[in-house]
Design an enzyme around this catalytic site. Structure first.
Site, PDB file in Angstrom:
ATOM      1  N   GLY A  36       0.816  -1.214   0.000  1.00 35.59           N
ATOM      2  CA  GLY A  36       0.000   0.000   0.000  1.00 35.59           C
ATOM      3  C   GLY A  36       0.846   1.260   0.000  1.00 35.59           C
ATOM      4  O   GLY A  36       2.051   1.212  -0.251  1.00 35.59           O
ATOM      5  N   LEU A  38       0.318   3.552  -2.186  1.00 31.48           N
ATOM      6  CA  LEU A  38       0.652   3.411  -3.612  1.00 31.48           C
ATOM      7  C   LEU A  38       1.170   4.707  -4.232  1.00 31.48           C
ATOM      8  O   LEU A  38       0.632   5.788  -4.020  1.00 31.48           O
ATOM      9  CB  LEU A  38      -0.571   2.930  -4.406  1.00 31.48           C
ATOM     10  CG  LEU A  38      -1.137   1.563  -4.020  1.00 31.48           C
ATOM     11  CD1 LEU A  38      -2.222   1.150  -5.020  1.00 31.48           C
ATOM     12  CD2 LEU A  38      -0.060   0.485  -3.922  1.00 31.48           C
ATOM     13  N   HIS A  39       2.246   4.558  -5.004  1.00 31.72           N
ATOM     14  CA  HIS A  39       2.844   5.662  -5.746  1.00 31.72           C
ATOM     15  C   HIS A  39       3.061   5.184  -7.178  1.00 31.72           C
ATOM     16  O   HIS A  39       2.680   4.052  -7.530  1.00 31.72           O
ATOM     17  CB  HIS A  39       4.140   6.120  -5.080  1.00 31.72           C
ATOM     18  CG  HIS A  39       5.095   4.992  -4.791  1.00 31.72           C
ATOM     19  ND1 HIS A  39       5.729   4.282  -5.795  1.00 31.72           N
ATOM     20  CD2 HIS A  39       5.496   4.416  -3.624  1.00 31.72           C
ATOM     21  CE1 HIS A  39       6.489   3.353  -5.260  1.00 31.72           C
ATOM     22  NE2 HIS A  39       6.361   3.395  -3.932  1.00 31.72           N
ATOM     23  N   GLU A  40       3.735   6.030  -7.955  1.00 32.59           N
ATOM     24  CA  GLU A  40       3.902   5.712  -9.378  1.00 32.59           C
ATOM     25  C   GLU A  40       4.733   4.461  -9.626  1.00 32.59           C
ATOM     26  O   GLU A  40       4.611   3.836 -10.686  1.00 32.59           O
ATOM     27  CB  GLU A  40       4.543   6.908 -10.067  1.00 32.59           C
ATOM     28  CG  GLU A  40       3.815   7.340 -11.302  1.00 32.59           C
ATOM     29  CD  GLU A  40       4.495   8.551 -11.895  1.00 32.59           C
ATOM     30  OE1 GLU A  40       4.344   9.643 -11.296  1.00 32.59           O
ATOM     31  OE2 GLU A  40       5.190   8.396 -12.918  1.00 32.59           O
ATOM     32  N   HIS A  42       4.468   1.658  -7.887  1.00 35.20           N
ATOM     33  CA  HIS A  42       3.468   0.585  -7.845  1.00 35.20           C
ATOM     34  C   HIS A  42       2.561   0.609  -9.081  1.00 35.20           C
ATOM     35  O   HIS A  42       2.281  -0.422  -9.680  1.00 35.20           O
ATOM     36  CB  HIS A  42       2.568   0.750  -6.619  1.00 35.20           C
ATOM     37  CG  HIS A  42       3.260   0.672  -5.300  1.00 35.20           C
ATOM     38  ND1 HIS A  42       3.357   1.746  -4.457  1.00 35.20           N
ATOM     39  CD2 HIS A  42       3.877  -0.357  -4.656  1.00 35.20           C
ATOM     40  CE1 HIS A  42       3.989   1.394  -3.350  1.00 35.20           C
ATOM     41  NE2 HIS A  42       4.328   0.126  -3.446  1.00 35.20           N
ATOM     42  N   GLN A 153      12.334  -3.771  -9.529  1.00 34.48           N
ATOM     43  CA  GLN A 153      13.794  -3.834  -9.402  1.00 34.48           C
ATOM     44  C   GLN A 153      14.274  -3.006  -8.199  1.00 34.48           C
ATOM     45  O   GLN A 153      15.360  -3.211  -7.681  1.00 34.48           O
ATOM     46  CB  GLN A 153      14.427  -3.325 -10.703  1.00 34.48           C
ATOM     47  CG  GLN A 153      15.941  -3.210 -10.712  1.00 34.48           C
ATOM     48  CD  GLN A 153      16.632  -4.554 -10.526  1.00 34.48           C
ATOM     49  OE1 GLN A 153      16.087  -5.592 -10.881  1.00 34.48           O
ATOM     50  NE2 GLN A 153      17.823  -4.531  -9.944  1.00 34.48           N
ATOM     51  N   ASP A 155      13.541  -3.281  -5.265  1.00 32.81           N
ATOM     52  CA  ASP A 155      13.898  -4.216  -4.192  1.00 32.81           C
ATOM     53  C   ASP A 155      14.628  -5.409  -4.830  1.00 32.81           C
ATOM     54  O   ASP A 155      14.080  -6.505  -4.960  1.00 32.81           O
ATOM     55  CB  ASP A 155      12.636  -4.654  -3.455  1.00 32.81           C
ATOM     56  CG  ASP A 155      11.937  -3.472  -2.799  1.00 32.81           C
ATOM     57  OD1 ASP A 155      12.381  -3.053  -1.728  1.00 32.81           O
ATOM     58  OD2 ASP A 155      10.984  -2.939  -3.398  1.00 32.81           O
ATOM     59  N   VAL A 181      11.200   3.046 -10.746  1.00 31.92           N
ATOM     60  CA  VAL A 181      10.615   4.335 -11.139  1.00 31.92           C
ATOM     61  C   VAL A 181      11.131   5.399 -10.169  1.00 31.92           C
ATOM     62  O   VAL A 181      11.106   5.202  -8.950  1.00 31.92           O
ATOM     63  CB  VAL A 181       9.076   4.274 -11.105  1.00 31.92           C
ATOM     64  CG1 VAL A 181       8.467   5.611 -11.502  1.00 31.92           C
ATOM     65  CG2 VAL A 181       8.569   3.155 -12.017  1.00 31.92           C
TER      66      VAL A 181
END
Ligand code: AMP
Length: 291
Positions: A36, A38-40, A42, A153, A155, A181
């Protein structure tokens, strides 16, 4: 373009029955697991997955078993309504958002332990973290029953651990890795960036600059990995208040540290740096150091 608000499902069993029905109808299920906030980063995973699916499921679950004592489990951003809205805009059909009690009911006693690559880098800094990650990902894959699953990527070690686990346990699901991103100034997007003070936020792009410096040095050849990390360390120390937890130049396959000259092989440059109480991680993968 705004789309329909996704269905929100909280029950693991109901989620499984839904997945069964989709599979019976011949639908291809893609899955994006998240915690959760959430950002760009995700939503980029979600948009990629949308192109590869008849049904797109995202999970929002702050998994308690991957947080250590004193970490930010309690204060981790929880904003389900906003996340559901964003997921819908990114093409998600269903958000699976179970309670911790439904995932780990009383008497729960099974964990997935991936050996070797889990003891270095993030695993060394956060004991038990990857045991929690491997366990929850296994559970989520068994609940959502996807054909294809998407990871970032950002993580890098998590990707390596999950690939190992899926291979070792014969988990027959395609894994897709999506590039990191970043904000326009280079900071990798993360749910934890909202913890940063204005000052820390303005200093934080130095992490990506340090990674790029390391990459340039390695691509020049001749340079020893140890010298490259020393330069990266100096850059971060002189231009920020960040406290370096680790800077690593490692074999991208084994995640074993490289110290001498880097020969032609895939290399992962990664780091973890604390800004106050906020811990940021980032990495660059160099497919072949001398190219
Ligand atoms: P999290 O919610 O932090 O567990 O992340 C969920 C998924 O999104 C993981 O596969 C992450 O690697 C991925 N992700 C998080 N941030 C980014 C980013 N900046 N770029 C690409 N993927 C990301």
């Amino acid at each position: 373009m705004p789309t329909a608000i996704p269905i929100v499902e909280r029950s693991p069993v109901a989620m499984q029955r839904m997945a069964d029905a989709w599979r019976m109808a011949g639908k291809r299920i893609a899955f994006v697991p998240t915690m959760g906030g959430l950002h760009e980063g995700h939503t980029t995973l979600m948009r990629n997955a949308r192109h590869n699916a008849d049904v797109l499921v995202a999970s929002v679950f702050v998994n308690p078993t991957q947080f250590g004592k004193g970490e930010d489990f309690e204060r981790y951003p929880r904003m389900l309504d906003r996340d559901v809205q964003r997921a819908g805009e990114a093409g998600v059909d269903l958000v699976f958002a179970p309670d911790a009690g439904a995932m780990y009911p009383a008497g729960y006693g099974t964990y997935v332990d991936v050996e070797g690559i889990t003891t270095v880098l993030e695993g060394a800094a956060r004991p038990g973290h990857f045991r929690g990650v491997a366990t929850v990902v296994t559970k989520l894959l068994n609940i959502v029953k996807p054909h294809v699953v998407y990871f970032g990527q950002k993580d890098a070690q998590q990707v390596a651990v999950i690939m190992r686990m899926m291979n070792d346990l014969n988990i027959d699901i395609t894994l897709v890795v999506v590039p990191t991103v970043r904000e326009p100034d280079g900071l990798a997007m993360s749910s934890r960036n909202i913890y940063l003070t204005e000052q820390q936020r303005s200093e934080s792009p130095v992490l990506y600059r340090a990674l790029q410096l390391g990459e340039r040095r390695l691509r020049q050849g001749k340079v020893h990995a140890a010298d490259a990390t020393k330069e990266m360390r100096a850059l971060i120390a002189t231009s920020s208040s960040g406290v370096i937890e680790y800077i690593s130049i490692a074999d991208a396959g084994s995640l074993q540290e490289l110290h001498g000259p880097v020969v032609d092989r895939p290399v992962l440059i990664s780091l973890a740096v604390r800004f106050g109480t906020t811990r940021l991680i980032d990495n660059i993968l160099i497919p072949l150091a001398h190219s």
